[in-house]
Write a protein that holds these residues in place. Structure first.
Motif, mmCIF file in Angstrom:
data_model
loop_
_atom_site.group_PDB
_atom_site.id
_atom_site.type_symbol
_atom_site.label_atom_id
_atom_site.label_comp_id
_atom_site.label_asym_id
_atom_site.label_seq_id
_atom_site.Cartn_x
_atom_site.Cartn_y
_atom_site.Cartn_z
ATOM 1 N N MET A 124 0.817 -1.202 0.000
ATOM 2 C CA MET A 124 0.000 0.000 0.000
ATOM 3 C C MET A 124 0.859 1.264 0.000
ATOM 4 S SD MET A 124 -3.082 0.970 2.620
ATOM 5 C CE MET A 124 -1.985 1.197 4.027
ATOM 6 N N LEU A 125 1.946 1.256 0.798
ATOM 7 C CA LEU A 125 2.815 2.432 0.870
ATOM 8 C C LEU A 125 3.541 2.695 -0.452
ATOM 9 C CD1 LEU A 125 4.349 1.997 4.438
ATOM 10 C CD2 LEU A 125 2.593 3.616 3.707
ATOM 11 N N TYR A 126 3.511 1.715 -1.361
ATOM 12 C CA TYR A 126 4.145 1.907 -2.662
ATOM 13 C C TYR A 126 3.551 3.113 -3.379
ATOM 14 C CZ TYR A 126 5.178 1.247 -7.607
ATOM 15 O OH TYR A 126 5.553 1.451 -8.912
ATOM 16 N N TRP A 127 2.275 3.361 -3.152
ATOM 17 C CA TRP A 127 1.602 4.452 -3.867
ATOM 18 C C TRP A 127 2.105 5.821 -3.443
ATOM 19 C CZ3 TRP A 127 0.065 2.116 -7.773
ATOM 20 C CH2 TRP A 127 -0.539 0.860 -7.698
ATOM 21 N N LEU A 128 2.902 5.891 -2.381
ATOM 22 C CA LEU A 128 3.523 7.160 -2.004
ATOM 23 C C LEU A 128 4.528 7.621 -3.050
ATOM 24 C CD1 LEU A 128 4.147 6.614 1.832
ATOM 25 C CD2 LEU A 128 2.414 8.073 0.761
ATOM 26 N N THR A 129 4.951 6.694 -3.913
ATOM 27 C CA THR A 129 5.893 7.073 -4.976
ATOM 28 C C THR A 129 5.279 8.083 -5.936
ATOM 29 O OG1 THR A 129 5.183 5.168 -6.324
ATOM 30 C CG2 THR A 129 7.079 4.857 -4.870
ATOM 31 N N GLU A 130 3.943 8.156 -5.962
ATOM 32 C CA GLU A 130 3.290 9.137 -6.835
ATOM 33 C C GLU A 130 3.550 10.562 -6.367
ATOM 34 O OE1 GLU A 130 -0.820 8.204 -7.196
ATOM 35 O OE2 GLU A 130 -0.475 6.277 -8.192
ATOM 36 N N LEU A 131 3.974 10.716 -5.092
ATOM 37 C CA LEU A 131 4.291 12.037 -4.557
ATOM 38 C C LEU A 131 5.753 12.404 -4.776
ATOM 39 C CD1 LEU A 131 2.446 11.707 -1.112
ATOM 40 C CD2 LEU A 131 1.559 12.720 -3.232
ATOM 41 N N SER A 132 6.526 11.469 -5.348
ATOM 42 C CA SER A 132 7.960 11.667 -5.478
ATOM 43 C C SER A 132 8.320 12.427 -6.748
ATOM 44 C CB SER A 132 8.674 10.308 -5.482
ATOM 45 O OG SER A 132 10.050 10.464 -5.746
ATOM 46 N N ASP A 133 9.368 13.262 -6.626
ATOM 47 C CA ASP A 133 9.919 13.936 -7.808
ATOM 48 C C ASP A 133 11.178 13.239 -8.286
ATOM 49 O OD1 ASP A 133 11.789 14.570 -5.909
ATOM 50 O OD2 ASP A 133 11.401 16.731 -5.933
ATOM 51 N N GLY B 86 13.856 12.321 -6.316
ATOM 52 C CA GLY B 86 15.045 12.485 -5.486
ATOM 53 C C GLY B 86 14.740 12.740 -4.032
ATOM 54 N N ASP B 87 13.596 12.271 -3.547
ATOM 55 C CA ASP B 87 13.221 12.526 -2.160
ATOM 56 C C ASP B 87 12.929 11.216 -1.433
ATOM 57 O OD1 ASP B 87 10.816 11.715 -3.249
ATOM 58 O OD2 ASP B 87 9.986 13.733 -3.359
ATOM 59 N N LEU B 88 12.432 11.338 -0.218
ATOM 60 C CA LEU B 88 12.157 10.178 0.628
ATOM 61 C C LEU B 88 11.138 9.245 -0.010
ATOM 62 C CD1 LEU B 88 12.439 8.682 3.360
ATOM 63 C CD2 LEU B 88 10.617 10.169 4.236
ATOM 64 N N PHE B 89 10.132 9.814 -0.662
ATOM 65 C CA PHE B 89 9.074 8.991 -1.249
ATOM 66 C C PHE B 89 9.605 8.060 -2.336
ATOM 67 C CE2 PHE B 89 6.482 12.798 0.067
ATOM 68 C CZ PHE B 89 5.875 12.163 1.137
ATOM 69 N N ASN B 90 10.720 8.432 -2.943
ATOM 70 C CA ASN B 90 11.290 7.608 -4.016
ATOM 71 C C ASN B 90 11.768 6.256 -3.494
ATOM 72 O OD1 ASN B 90 12.118 7.369 -6.838
ATOM 73 N ND2 ASN B 90 14.200 7.374 -6.026
ATOM 74 N N LEU B 91 12.099 6.194 -2.189
ATOM 75 C CA LEU B 91 12.559 4.937 -1.601
ATOM 76 C C LEU B 91 11.512 3.829 -1.701
ATOM 77 C CD1 LEU B 91 14.346 6.202 1.655
ATOM 78 C CD2 LEU B 91 15.428 5.176 -0.358
ATOM 79 N N PHE B 92 10.247 4.228 -1.720
ATOM 80 C CA PHE B 92 9.175 3.239 -1.747
ATOM 81 C C PHE B 92 9.063 2.527 -3.091
ATOM 82 C CE2 PHE B 92 8.065 6.064 1.723
ATOM 83 C CZ PHE B 92 7.715 5.168 2.725
ATOM 84 N N ARG B 93 9.828 2.973 -4.081
ATOM 85 C CA ARG B 93 9.875 2.271 -5.364
ATOM 86 C C ARG B 93 10.656 0.962 -5.239
ATOM 87 N NH1 ARG B 93 8.270 5.884 -9.327
ATOM 88 N NH2 ARG B 93 8.577 8.096 -8.830
ATOM 89 N N TYR B 94 11.560 0.899 -4.296
ATOM 90 C CA TYR B 94 12.491 -0.217 -4.213
ATOM 91 C C TYR B 94 11.926 -1.360 -3.376
ATOM 92 C CZ TYR B 94 15.678 3.269 -6.069
ATOM 93 O OH TYR B 94 16.266 4.237 -6.860
ATOM 94 N N ILE B 95 11.929 -2.537 -3.965
ATOM 95 C CA ILE B 95 11.418 -3.719 -3.274
ATOM 96 C C ILE B 95 12.237 -4.006 -2.027
ATOM 97 C CG2 ILE B 95 11.159 -6.231 -3.464
ATOM 98 C CD1 ILE B 95 10.391 -5.840 -6.385
#
Length: 360
Positions: free
Chosen positions: A1-10, A12-21
């Motif tokens: 579910m937290l993966y969808w936080l990547t939609e808030l990412s530009d 290079g920020d914290l949200f981008n970490l949620f892309r990584y398995i």
């Protein structure tokens, strides 16, 4: 579910970490572990209050087990709860293999819960009828096997892959689903048979889950599959998050299941975890590797089959008692000695299973 936080990412920020398995797998592990520590003691207190005499002990079992009378069962609820929470929180919920493995896990947990409840309520070791358990188990496994086959790549649908001989595929066709059903049901019941001593089943399950999680991650990446020369199954990488949650939840449970156990896993946990291992193997096309990684469970199940078959034919026993861990108890081995040695065997088998990824 937290993966969808990547939609808030530009990017290079914290949200981008949620892309990584791998990052989300770490999160799933910690979430499940903390879940186990927070809810472990309250759950045990509730189970002890509700169950009274706890799990019934077999009259014909090893003498040392009678001191365990009164220990509550259904501790698998702690593992399953931690696993479900962490997976739903950290995995991608649009992944079909995640839902397939969760379906098997929760379905088998429900069967195990009904069996544990019947044992506690009736205060005997009979539980739910074996035929009903098998029927429901095969039904769940059949739905999961069909789901996996539907989402496998076209070139792998209905195929059985072999370790080491990477280019060898056996076309099972319509028989793949029955084969996969046997793998899932067999794994569930093999783990169930292994769960007979404090801490005996959970550590080998975690070791097998860690191994299968690495395999799932590798099989789900094209660069890894090209390097390792294994078959690519897109989407299986997310299963690593499920496996990480299983390990975290398993460690949280082991804290309370270490000798002398404050709670037993029960069929609620053993059937669920065994079914999960079988489902992961089917999803990743590594059914044969499961037999290596989970070799301890295979031996435990075979010891029961051999004992029953030989006794019916000759009236004599091959082992002092089956499953085989009870045989060593009868020979005078201390329970911790058996448990730790079986853990070591599981770790060796897991390393052999991982080695098949590169062997050719």
């Amino acid at each position: 579910m937290l993966y969808w936080l990547t939609e808030l990412s530009d990017g290079g920020d914290l949200f981008n970490l949620f892309r990584y398995i791998t990052f989300r797998a770490g999160g799933a592990f910690l979430t499940a572990l903390i879940f186990g520590f927070i809810f472990g003691r309250p759950l045990i207190d509730v189970l002890r209050k509700r169950q009274g005499k706890g799990q019934p002990i077999r009259d014909d079992g090893p003498e040392g087990h009678f001191v365990k009378a009164g220990t509550p069962t259904m501790g698998g609820l702690l593992i399953v709860g931690a696993l479900l929470t962490s997976t739903l929180l950290w995995a991608r919920l649009d992944n079909p293999f995640v839902w397939m493995v969760l379906f098997v896990t929760m379905g088998y947990a429900a069967i195990g819960f009904a069996d544990d409840y019947a044992k506690v309520a009736k205060q005997n070791t009979a539980g739910v009828s074996g035929k009903i358990r098998l029927l429901l188990g095969f039904l769940i496994a059949g739905l999961a096997a069909g789901w996996a086959a539907w989402h496998h790549p076209a070139e792998l649908t209905g195929e059985l892959a072999f370790p080491v001989f990477k280019n060898a595929l056996l076309d099972l066709g319509i028989f793949f689903v029955p084969f996969a059903m046997i793998v899932i049901v067999g794994a569930a019941n093999a783990v169930n048979l292994t769960d007979g001593l404090d801490g005996l089943a959970i550590m080998p399950v975690m070791i097998a889950a860690g191994t299968l999680g690495i395999i799932a991650y590798a099989v789900g990446r094209t660069d890894f599959t090209e390097y390792l020369d294994v078959h690519y199954v897109p989407g299986t990488g997310e299963i690593l998050i499920f496996c990480a949650g299983l390990i975290g939840g398993g460690l949280g449970f082991l804290w309370y299941n270490a000798p002398p156990a404050a709670v037993f896993m029960g069929d609620t946990g053993s059937l669920a975890l065994g079914g999960a291992l079988g489902a992961i193997a089917v999803a990743t096309k590594h059914e044969i590797v499961l037999a290596i990684v989970g070799g301890l469970f295979v031996v435990e199940a075979l010891s029961v089959i051999i004992q029953v078959f030989y006794f019916k034919r000759t009236g004599k026993r091959v082992f002092l008692m089956a499953p085989i861990h009870h045989h060593y108890e009868k020979k005078g081995w201390a329970e911790p000695q058996i448990v730790i040695r079986f853990w070591i065997i599981s770790l060796i088998l897991a390393l052999i299973g991982l080695a098949t990824l590169k062997l050719r």
